[in-house]
Design a protein around this motif. Sequence first.
Motif, PDB file in Angstrom:
ATOM      1  N   ALA A 260      46.439   3.561 -26.268  1.00  0.00           N
ATOM      2  CA  ALA A 260      46.131   2.329 -27.304  1.00  0.00           C
ATOM      3  C   ALA A 260      44.881   2.603 -27.688  1.00  0.00           C
ATOM      4  O   ALA A 260      44.670   2.395 -29.097  1.00  0.00           O
ATOM      5  N   ARG A 261      44.006   3.178 -27.238  1.00  0.00           N
ATOM      6  CA  ARG A 261      42.754   3.753 -27.631  1.00  0.00           C
ATOM      7  C   ARG A 261      42.927   4.929 -28.876  1.00  0.00           C
ATOM      8  O   ARG A 261      42.385   5.028 -29.701  1.00  0.00           O
ATOM      9  N   PHE A 262      43.789   6.037 -28.321  1.00  0.00           N
ATOM     10  CA  PHE A 262      44.303   6.738 -29.679  1.00  0.00           C
ATOM     11  C   PHE A 262      44.710   6.270 -30.676  1.00  0.00           C
ATOM     12  O   PHE A 262      44.259   6.906 -31.764  1.00  0.00           O
ATOM     13  N   TYR A 263      45.589   5.224 -30.702  1.00  0.00           N
ATOM     14  CA  TYR A 263      46.096   4.631 -32.104  1.00  0.00           C
ATOM     15  C   TYR A 263      45.294   3.617 -32.533  1.00  0.00           C
ATOM     16  O   TYR A 263      45.693   3.306 -33.715  1.00  0.00           O
ATOM     17  N   ALA A 264      44.314   2.950 -31.948  1.00  0.00           N
ATOM     18  CA  ALA A 264      43.566   2.009 -32.425  1.00  0.00           C
ATOM     19  C   ALA A 264      42.947   2.147 -33.720  1.00  0.00           C
ATOM     20  O   ALA A 264      42.921   1.332 -34.697  1.00  0.00           O
ATOM     21  N   PRO A 265      42.281   3.406 -34.130  1.00  0.00           N
ATOM     22  CA  PRO A 265      41.524   3.786 -35.308  1.00  0.00           C
ATOM     23  C   PRO A 265      42.444   3.618 -36.541  1.00  0.00           C
ATOM     24  O   PRO A 265      42.507   3.399 -37.417  1.00  0.00           O
ATOM     25  N   LEU A 266      43.977   4.129 -36.236  1.00  0.00           N
ATOM     26  CA  LEU A 266      44.985   3.942 -37.046  1.00  0.00           C
ATOM     27  C   LEU A 266      45.393   2.480 -37.418  1.00  0.00           C
ATOM     28  O   LEU A 266      45.463   1.991 -38.438  1.00  0.00           O
ATOM     29  N   ALA A 267      45.568   1.753 -36.324  1.00  0.00           N
ATOM     30  CA  ALA A 267      45.744   0.450 -36.571  1.00  0.00           C
ATOM     31  C   ALA A 267      44.677  -0.350 -37.057  1.00  0.00           C
ATOM     32  O   ALA A 267      45.024  -1.090 -38.083  1.00  0.00           O
ATOM     33  N   ASP A 268      43.480  -0.063 -36.977  1.00  0.00           N
ATOM     34  CA  ASP A 268      42.362  -0.751 -37.879  1.00  0.00           C
ATOM     35  C   ASP A 268      42.533  -0.101 -39.177  1.00  0.00           C
ATOM     36  O   ASP A 268      42.123  -1.165 -40.185  1.00  0.00           O
ATOM     37  N   ALA A 269      42.969   0.794 -39.453  1.00  0.00           N
ATOM     38  CA  ALA A 269      43.041   1.350 -40.955  1.00  0.00           C
ATOM     39  C   ALA A 269      44.128   0.642 -41.446  1.00  0.00           C
ATOM     40  O   ALA A 269      43.927   0.542 -42.829  1.00  0.00           O
ATOM     41  N   ILE A 270      45.051   0.150 -40.834  1.00  0.00           N
ATOM     42  CA  ILE A 270      46.250  -0.515 -41.577  1.00  0.00           C
ATOM     43  C   ILE A 270      45.758  -1.895 -41.521  1.00  0.00           C
ATOM     44  O   ILE A 270      46.434  -2.632 -42.571  1.00  0.00           O
TER      45      ILE A 270
ATOM     46  N   MET B 146      45.902  16.140 -42.340  1.00  0.00           N
ATOM     47  CA  MET B 146      46.918  16.773 -41.938  1.00  0.00           C
ATOM     48  C   MET B 146      47.663  17.242 -43.128  1.00  0.00           C
ATOM     49  O   MET B 146      47.749  16.563 -44.339  1.00  0.00           O
ATOM     50  N   THR B 147      48.139  18.610 -43.352  1.00  0.00           N
ATOM     51  CA  THR B 147      48.501  19.335 -44.293  1.00  0.00           C
ATOM     52  C   THR B 147      49.918  19.978 -44.100  1.00  0.00           C
ATOM     53  O   THR B 147      49.967  20.349 -42.942  1.00  0.00           O
ATOM     54  N   PRO B 148      50.700  20.171 -45.124  1.00  0.00           N
ATOM     55  CA  PRO B 148      50.696  19.645 -46.598  1.00  0.00           C
ATOM     56  C   PRO B 148      50.875  18.231 -46.533  1.00  0.00           C
ATOM     57  O   PRO B 148      51.538  17.772 -45.626  1.00  0.00           O
ATOM     58  N   ARG B 149      50.456  17.819 -47.768  1.00  0.00           N
ATOM     59  CA  ARG B 149      50.754  16.452 -48.079  1.00  0.00           C
ATOM     60  C   ARG B 149      51.824  16.152 -49.200  1.00  0.00           C
ATOM     61  O   ARG B 149      51.914  16.874 -50.000  1.00  0.00           O
TER      62      ARG B 149
ATOM     63  N   TYR C 245      41.407   8.043 -42.309  1.00  0.00           N
ATOM     64  CA  TYR C 245      40.894   7.387 -41.209  1.00  0.00           C
ATOM     65  C   TYR C 245      40.316   8.487 -40.140  1.00  0.00           C
ATOM     66  O   TYR C 245      40.752   9.632 -40.017  1.00  0.00           O
ATOM     67  N   THR C 246      39.354   8.231 -39.253  1.00  0.00           N
ATOM     68  CA  THR C 246      38.757   9.021 -38.350  1.00  0.00           C
ATOM     69  C   THR C 246      39.642   8.893 -37.019  1.00  0.00           C
ATOM     70  O   THR C 246      39.506   7.701 -36.444  1.00  0.00           O
TER      71      THR C 246
END
Length: 341
Positions: free
Chosen positions: A41-51, A1-4, A13-14
């Motif tokens: 939950a499936r949508f946010y799971a990769p973010l939770a794993d990254a954190i 996502m931009t701008p940062r 994360y993917t």
Amino acid sequence: MTPRYESAGVIEYTGARGPTRHARALDLARGRVGLSRSAVARFYAPLADAISAREPAFVLAHNAPVLPWLLRDTDHRVVLYAHNDLLRTYSRHEAGRMLESVAAIVCVGESLAERTRAALPGSLAERVRVVRNGIDCERFTPSANGGTAPPGNRAAPLRIVFVGRMIAEKGPDVLIRAAEQLGRADLEFVLIGSHGFARDAPVSPYEQELRRLADSARSRSGADIRFEPFVDRMSLPAMLRDADVLVVPSRWAEPSGLTAAEGLATGLPVIASRVGGLPDVVGTAGLLVEPDDAAVLAEAIAALADDRELRRRMSQRARAHALEHDWSWAWSNLRGVLEEL
């Protein structure tokens, strides 16, 4: 996502594909019978794993009630950061189960906080805090004249502007009806925005109805009304500086009211609906009117159009109010909440 933002580190994360409308409907049904909302939950799971594997820290979960639940077995302190009425589809039981481990729930306005507390069990309602959004006073700055030129002594009519999504909840039709009632040649009404967030988006049925309403207003009273499609964030400050008055005629409970805040920072006299979080944002720096009342809105516009000194005073109050509530003020309030935890 931009701008940062250069001030922030980035965790990449993917991500997963967002849930379909059908999947969201199934989630709603699952939540009502006490099951987890598996699609979100499936949508946010990769973010939770990254954190989750990172060192313990505060996690501000922006508009994500599922994230405290996904991170419940970690040492992170998760704060739900609510910019909208996130729990409107949750039962009190489900909200309690999903947010049992949350450290705090931060709402961007007292009106939103009241609705959030009402949707929570008592023990969680006590964790709700209010941190109002800050105002960007660096990007949004006043024009040279500050919108104080009187009607009749300027090359162009006084420009009354609406900025926002062209949806019924935002009330642009109320402004068009007010323009028709005024029917003044010294006023120009500009409605900026589209149904979505793209200039080339197809015109929605509601937008078509707005144009028919504007055509009728022109034929009945000679009102000067025109439309501009969606503008991006980089172009918006200049467009606001070209305005003389900003109108925010929402008929729904705006949680915060970003456009009103940006109008204040630009030094514009702001007329806003007395609904939701808008009174908190505008404070005593603008004029508040009852929502969905074109006659009252027309009176407020006329009062500003006919009184140069009033516009000058409101312009000064608007900018001063914005500077008192900039992002450093908001960050100080948020930091205070985190330090309490």
